[in-house]
Scaffold this active site. Structure first.
Site, PDB file in Angstrom:
ATOM      1  N   LEU A 146      -6.156  49.316  -1.894  1.00 29.67           N
ATOM      2  CA  LEU A 146      -5.647  47.955  -1.765  1.00 29.67           C
ATOM      3  C   LEU A 146      -4.136  47.798  -1.055  1.00 29.67           C
ATOM      4  O   LEU A 146      -3.700  46.635  -0.907  1.00 29.67           O
ATOM      5  CB  LEU A 146      -5.887  47.122  -2.956  1.00 29.67           C
ATOM      6  CG  LEU A 146      -6.982  46.909  -3.262  1.00 29.67           C
ATOM      7  CD1 LEU A 146      -7.105  46.347  -4.631  1.00 29.67           C
ATOM      8  CD2 LEU A 146      -8.098  45.945  -2.329  1.00 29.67           C
ATOM      9  N   GLY A 147      -3.533  48.879  -0.981  1.00 35.39           N
ATOM     10  CA  GLY A 147      -2.160  48.864  -0.228  1.00 35.39           C
ATOM     11  C   GLY A 147      -1.135  48.207  -1.198  1.00 35.39           C
ATOM     12  O   GLY A 147      -0.190  47.662  -0.715  1.00 35.39           O
ATOM     13  N   GLY A 201       1.258  49.928  -3.048  1.00 34.27           N
ATOM     14  CA  GLY A 201       2.646  50.645  -2.531  1.00 34.27           C
ATOM     15  C   GLY A 201       3.077  49.831  -1.482  1.00 34.27           C
ATOM     16  O   GLY A 201       4.401  49.700  -1.200  1.00 34.27           O
ATOM     17  N   SER A 202       2.125  49.786  -0.312  1.00 32.82           N
ATOM     18  CA  SER A 202       2.777  49.478   1.019  1.00 32.82           C
ATOM     19  C   SER A 202       3.257  48.125   0.852  1.00 32.82           C
ATOM     20  O   SER A 202       4.059  47.618   1.490  1.00 32.82           O
ATOM     21  CB  SER A 202       1.556  49.444   1.952  1.00 32.82           C
ATOM     22  OG  SER A 202       1.335  51.102   2.153  1.00 32.82           O
ATOM     23  N   ASP A 223       0.055  51.668   6.251  1.00 32.88           N
ATOM     24  CA  ASP A 223      -0.297  50.278   6.011  1.00 32.88           C
ATOM     25  C   ASP A 223       0.922  49.223   6.016  1.00 32.88           C
ATOM     26  O   ASP A 223       0.937  48.377   6.094  1.00 32.88           O
ATOM     27  CB  ASP A 223      -0.970  50.054   4.593  1.00 32.88           C
ATOM     28  CG  ASP A 223      -2.291  50.648   4.619  1.00 32.88           C
ATOM     29  OD1 ASP A 223      -2.942  50.803   5.681  1.00 32.88           O
ATOM     30  OD2 ASP A 223      -2.743  51.367   3.619  1.00 32.88           O
ATOM     31  N   LYS A 260      -4.190  44.302   0.777  1.00 32.77           N
ATOM     32  CA  LYS A 260      -4.640  44.532   2.098  1.00 32.77           C
ATOM     33  C   LYS A 260      -6.239  45.245   1.976  1.00 32.77           C
ATOM     34  O   LYS A 260      -6.272  45.890   0.938  1.00 32.77           O
ATOM     35  CB  LYS A 260      -3.854  45.422   3.175  1.00 32.77           C
ATOM     36  CG  LYS A 260      -3.829  46.957   2.815  1.00 32.77           C
ATOM     37  CD  LYS A 260      -5.142  47.583   3.383  1.00 32.77           C
ATOM     38  CE  LYS A 260      -5.091  48.889   2.678  1.00 32.77           C
ATOM     39  NZ  LYS A 260      -6.294  49.615   2.790  1.00 32.77           N
ATOM     40  N   VAL A 284      -3.378  49.752  -8.856  1.00 30.68           N
ATOM     41  CA  VAL A 284      -2.751  50.986  -8.421  1.00 30.68           C
ATOM     42  C   VAL A 284      -3.615  51.923  -7.961  1.00 30.68           C
ATOM     43  O   VAL A 284      -4.558  52.232  -8.621  1.00 30.68           O
ATOM     44  CB  VAL A 284      -1.588  51.307  -9.185  1.00 30.68           C
ATOM     45  CG1 VAL A 284      -0.988  52.839  -9.074  1.00 30.68           C
ATOM     46  CG2 VAL A 284      -0.557  50.429  -9.600  1.00 30.68           C
ATOM     47  N   GLY A 285      -3.529  52.594  -6.771  1.00 33.51           N
ATOM     48  CA  GLY A 285      -4.197  53.645  -6.417  1.00 33.51           C
ATOM     49  C   GLY A 285      -5.796  53.256  -6.247  1.00 33.51           C
ATOM     50  O   GLY A 285      -6.825  53.969  -6.342  1.00 33.51           O
TER      51      GLY A 285
END
Length: 316
Positions: A131-132, A134-135, A168, A32, A127-128
């Site tokens: 850009l979402g 983990g979501s 998110d 995202k 990661v981190g």
């Protein structure tokens, strides 16, 4: 080697009589970005999270989550794959904090069953990075388990569960374009071909999408803490942009380079440090790619489409 960890349930856990499903569910979930991100005051009742008013856009960089049922009592397992695991690769000691695992537990609690599922996540979303990723992994897990366990819960019920996990995640369940309010969890979808979507296209949010990614990561809490000090810069559609750039100056350099190369829009994605640039056509996209490469203001360039949606596949 990919980190793998398995957590069997305790002997006191309730017996689960359901037969083991013979199928494997695979969900490709896009990253995202935020076309606009207005940040309001923090709320104690939201655990200190800030009020947000945003336009979400799903872009075609996908993480893949595969879910397979395990024997009753086997517990869950998690395997991470991919070349861009970031600090996830060093988090073997506490996989229970992984967003996908938290989503699995939340679904299991809501369904009143045990989380006897094998999860494999193939990471492509940085990661981190704002850009979402983990979501997206959490949303993909919820979609996969909803199908694997034949719950057939509607998206609104899944969004209610997702809202307890992160801002998110409710959006990532469907992708596309949407307005987000509250702390980002209240979603109003923007329908394809609607007046709102056409307005965004007219504003230049169309064509080629380029993501400038970095090996370094930014902590979302640190970005918000910095925002509380420096605030938003005048004219920024993303109120977190100034804070992110102060912590990661190369993001600002990438924005300047893309803008000079003819980007319709160039901005920090979410809490950063990734930069997203929209190019009206192939020629503009190539100019941005060339200037980013020549100036080394990004570490990795990803071409993507937007808006995108999760894809679900079933294998017997």
């Amino acid at each position: 080697m990919s980190p793998v960890i398995s957590h069997p349930r305790s002997a006191a856990a309730r017996h689960q009589s359901d037969e083991l499903s013979p199928i494997t569910i695979t969900v490709d979930c896009p990253a995202k970005t935020n076309l606009t991100l207005e940040v309001g005051p923090a709320h104690d009742e939201w655990g200190g999270r800030h009020e947000l008013d945003t336009i979400y856009c799903a872009i075609g960089v996908y993480d893949t989550v595969t879910a397979t049922a395990k024997q009753p009592g086997a517990g869950f397992s998690l395997e991470l794959e991919g070349a861009y695991l970031g600090d996830l690769a060093s988090s073997r000691s506490d996989m229970r904090r992984n967003h996908a695992v938290l989503a699995l537990f939340a679904m299991a609690q809501a369904a009143e069953r045990e989380p006897d599922v094998a999860l494999t996540i193939t990471k492509r979303i940085p990661v981190g990075a704002g850009l979402g990723g983990g979501s997206a992994d959490a949303a993909a897990t919820m979609l996969a388990v909803n199908r694997l366990w034949e719950l057939n819960w509607p998206i609104e019920r899944l969004r209610t569960i997702a809202a307890t996990l992160g801002a998110d995640m409710p959006f990532c369940l469907t992708g596309g374009l949407a307005y987000g309010t509250g702390f980002g969890e209240r979603i109003t979808d923007i329908a394809p071909g609607s007046r709102d979507e056409l307005a965004l296209i007219e504003q230049g949010f169309s064509g080629e999408v380029l993501v400038g990614a970095y090996q370094s990561q930014l902590s979302t809490p640190e970005v918000y803490h910095t925002f509380d000090i420096v605030g938003a810069a005048e004219g920024d559609r993303n109120h977190l942009q100034a804070a992110a750039i102060s912590l990661h100056p190369r993001s600002g350099q990438a924005i300047d380079a893309a803008t000079q190369a003819g980007a319709s829009h160039a901005f920090v994605s979410g809490s950063g440090p990734s930069v997203v640039a929209f190019a009206a056509d192939e020629a503009a996209a190539q100019r941005i790619i060339e200037v980013w490469r020549d100036t080394a203001v990004v570490d990795r360039i990803i071409r993507a489409k937007s808006p995108e949606h999760p894809n679900i596949s079933v294998r017997q």
